[in-house]
Design a protein around this motif. Structure first.
Motif, PDB file in Angstrom:
ATOM      1  N   GLY A 328       0.818  -1.213   0.000  1.00 34.03           N
ATOM      2  CA  GLY A 328       0.000   0.000   0.000  1.00 34.03           C
ATOM      3  C   GLY A 328       0.850   1.260   0.000  1.00 34.03           C
ATOM      4  O   GLY A 328       0.537   2.235  -0.701  1.00 34.03           O
ATOM      5  N   ASN A 332       0.824   3.942  -2.845  1.00 42.91           N
ATOM      6  CA  ASN A 332       0.508   5.309  -2.434  1.00 42.91           C
ATOM      7  C   ASN A 332       1.514   6.310  -3.008  1.00 42.91           C
ATOM      8  O   ASN A 332       1.138   7.381  -3.484  1.00 42.91           O
ATOM      9  N   ILE A 348      -9.606   7.344   1.673  1.00 43.80           N
ATOM     10  CA  ILE A 348      -9.673   5.962   1.173  1.00 43.80           C
ATOM     11  C   ILE A 348      -9.054   5.007   2.189  1.00 43.80           C
ATOM     12  O   ILE A 348      -9.611   3.940   2.489  1.00 43.80           O
ATOM     13  N   GLY A 349      -7.898   5.390   2.741  1.00 40.61           N
ATOM     14  CA  GLY A 349      -7.197   4.526   3.697  1.00 40.61           C
ATOM     15  C   GLY A 349      -8.019   4.233   4.932  1.00 40.61           C
ATOM     16  O   GLY A 349      -8.199   3.063   5.317  1.00 40.61           O
ATOM     17  N   MET A 352     -10.973   1.957   4.222  1.00 39.04           N
ATOM     18  CA  MET A 352     -10.588   0.545   4.067  1.00 39.04           C
ATOM     19  C   MET A 352     -10.310  -0.104   5.430  1.00 39.04           C
ATOM     20  O   MET A 352     -10.690  -1.255   5.670  1.00 39.04           O
ATOM     21  N   ILE A 353      -9.657   0.644   6.330  1.00 43.12           N
ATOM     22  CA  ILE A 353      -9.381   0.119   7.678  1.00 43.12           C
ATOM     23  C   ILE A 353     -10.701  -0.148   8.409  1.00 43.12           C
ATOM     24  O   ILE A 353     -10.868  -1.186   9.062  1.00 43.12           O
ATOM     25  N   VAL A 378      -7.244  -5.808   2.706  1.00 37.58           N
ATOM     26  CA  VAL A 378      -7.927  -4.500   2.704  1.00 37.58           C
ATOM     27  C   VAL A 378      -7.393  -3.620   3.836  1.00 37.58           C
ATOM     28  O   VAL A 378      -7.071  -2.436   3.640  1.00 37.58           O
ATOM     29  N   GLY A 382      -5.155  -0.182   3.478  1.00 39.12           N
ATOM     30  CA  GLY A 382      -5.631   1.037   4.129  1.00 39.12           C
ATOM     31  C   GLY A 382      -4.543   1.678   4.982  1.00 39.12           C
ATOM     32  O   GLY A 382      -4.297   2.887   4.898  1.00 39.12           O
ATOM     33  N   VAL A 386      -2.509   5.310   4.716  1.00 35.41           N
ATOM     34  CA  VAL A 386      -2.604   6.308   5.799  1.00 35.41           C
ATOM     35  C   VAL A 386      -1.232   6.675   6.373  1.00 35.41           C
ATOM     36  O   VAL A 386      -0.884   7.861   6.484  1.00 35.41           O
TER      37      VAL A 386
END
Length: 531
Positions: A328, A332, A348-349, A352-353, A378, A382, A386
């Motif tokens: 990720g 990113n 988005i992050g 997803m978390i 997922v 996430g 982040v």
């Protein structure tokens, strides 16, 4: 010491590509040192305790490290702003590696706890300086994002191989080897940092800086008391000593705020907190740490103790979470510099978390393994969206003068959020599990068996389970049914804890709107190169 302004290269970095790569490898090895230690040691702890015979100090092996590292992160983050980061990075590698050797040589639990405290000082210095080295080398935030992938990858690799490596070393070479493994990594990182990392200073001071000792002491008291309060909460609840520790932490924090407002060379510049964007990012660091550590700590216990997986099966299911944090981060870095609104990646992050946490909340032992692994993917993606963005956005917003302390404070706040997350989830698991087991035993007139089932670890140790079922059956109870009731109590308790983590992720999603739009500008700033 000769001081001159370093020439910037057209690519927005202080050094040419080859030197940048070698310097970043040094910083990445340093990061790997801390990440590897955090994951390897946990696997070896039960073996260490059985050999050194000091179960009452079991928690302190982790606590002493966390306590000293949480305290030293902001202090050395600030010192790096003034004196440059290279001397502190070198000192931290030496301290951390030497302390690792002492840990390996420990002949009692007390000695190990003290050595872990020393190791935490080195670890705090590492975290406080290593993360801020990257913006020193790459003032252009777009270029920095691409290079930060190296650090994310080192962190991800260490987290992915750590638990397996810890188990392998403990089984075949003894628990002491899990500390000695830091020696070669430490020596390699020391060589790279000494040879290739330039000594950069971005702020030249006309007068010699005087260290803000009262500020450093108040940080130590506030964070130390907070850490001890969080440690006591799951086991003792809101006891008098826990409330007293919280009062000391709050009092020290208030005194710190008052002192730093009038200190000319404050170790914690309070003007940072007047910046709306920084305050929002710091809040997200606490909330993100809460969710991340709750998931990382309690998902393995849910899979093993609650769903009855073997350690290998649980490891296989949890691995995508750690691996996809790295993937990720890499993705990113490619995306965030190409989109008009980089803040979108935070939305988005966190979304997803939240999805991962709330889906695990409704998962049961019949949930297919591939689906559980997908949820871990997922959650990992996430976190990968982040974590690096919080760091980049904070560095972009803080400005050059506060870069080190802002980066270090972000890491400290994430750890504090993690402490609260694991403590709150741990408190719920301890009390709800105990309550559920007690009710099941009372219904079967077997309440005197409570000590044998009080610790959820019984649900992981299959040999101990078989022995307990046999003893319960011999005493005229339905052992298998009682054990299954205990398992259901554990699942319910962890489900509630992870649901809270999911709600916190949703709160983080809502709080993200408070971060003003961040612009990842291509800019070059003067830097002082001290040889």
């Amino acid at each position: 010491m000769a001081v001159h302004t370093a020439a910037h290269h057209s690519s927005g970095q202080v050094l040419p590509f080859r030197e940048s790569l070698l310097a970043m490898l040094g910083v990445s090895f340093v990061t790997m040192l801390v990440a590897l230690d955090q994951t390897v040691v946990g696997t070896a702890l039960p073996t260490i305790v059985s050999e050194l015979r000091g179960f009452e100090l079991y928690a302190w092996v982790a606590t002493s490290y966390l306590l000293t590292s949480v305290i030293t992160v902001p202090i050395f983050g600030r010192l790096g702003d003034y004196y440059g980061r290279k001397p502190f990075l070198i000192a931290s590698i030496v301290v951390f590696t030497a302390a690792s050797v002492l840990c390996g040589a420990a002949n009692s639990m007390l000695f190990l706890v003290i050595a872990r405290g020393l190791q935490g000082i080195g670890g705090g210095m590492l975290v406080g300086t290593a993360f801020a080295c990257i913006p020193d080398l790459f003032p252009d935030s777009v270029v920095r994002l691409r290079w930060q992938v190296l650090m994310s990858s080192a962190f991800g690799i260490a987290n992915a191989v750590g638990p397996s490596l810890g188990g392998f070393l403990t089984q075949y070479y003894g628990w002491r080897s899990v500390f000695y493994v830091n020696l070669p990594v430490g020596l390699v990182s020391l060589v790279f940092v000494l040879r290739y990392l330039p000594h950069l200073r971005h702020v030249v001071h006309e007068t010699r800086m005087r260290l803000d000792w009262p500020g450093a002491l108040l940080i130590a008291i506030a964070l130390g008391s907070l850490q001890l309060f969080v440690e006591r909460l799951p086991r003792h609840g809101l006891s008098f000593s826990a409330v007293a520790l919280l009062a000391v932490a709050v009092g020290a924090a208030w005194a710190l705020w008052r002192w730093e407002r009038r200190c000319p060379q404050a170790i914690l510049p309070v003007d940072m907190f007047r910046n709306r964007s920084l305050t929002a990012l710091f809040t997200l660091a606490v909330l993100g740490g809460f969710t991340m550590f709750s998931l990382l700590f309690y998902a393995p216990l849910l899979f093993q103790g609650g769903f009855g997986m073997s350690p290998n099966e649980a490891g296989l299911v949890i691995t995508p979470l750690v691996v996809f944090i790295t993937i990720g981060s890499i993705a990113n870095g490619r995306i965030v510099s190409r989109i008009r609104n980089p803040n979108l990646m935070l939305y988005i992050g966190f979304a997803m978390i939240a999805v991962a946490c709330l889906a695990i909340f409704v998962a049961t032992h019949t949930t297919p393994r591939p689906l559980l692994m997908s949820l871990m993917i997922v959650g990992g993606l996430g976190l990968g969206f982040v974590l690096p963005n919080l760091t980049i956005f904070t560095q972009q917003t803080a400005g050059r003068e506060h870069l080190g302390i802002a980066t270090a404070l972000l890491q400290s706040l994430r750890m504090i959020g993690g402490m609260f997350g694991t403590a709150l989830t741990g408190t719920m698991v301890t009390h709800l599990y105990a309550s559920g087991v007690r009710n099941a035993l009372d219904a079967d007139h077997a309440s005197h068996w409570m000590p044998q089932l009080a610790d959820p670890q019984i649900l992981i140790n299959r040999d101990a389970q078989a022995s307990l079922i046999a003893d319960l059956t011999h005493a005229g109870h339905n052992g298998a049914l009682l054990l299954e009731s205990a398992r259901e109590s554990l699942v319910g308790a962890i489900h509630l804890g992870i649901a809270v983590a999911g709600v916190i992720a949703l709160v983080s999603l809502w709080q993200t709107r408070r971060v003003p739009p961040v612009r990842l500008q291509r800019k070059v700033e003067p830097v002082v190169h001290a040889d």
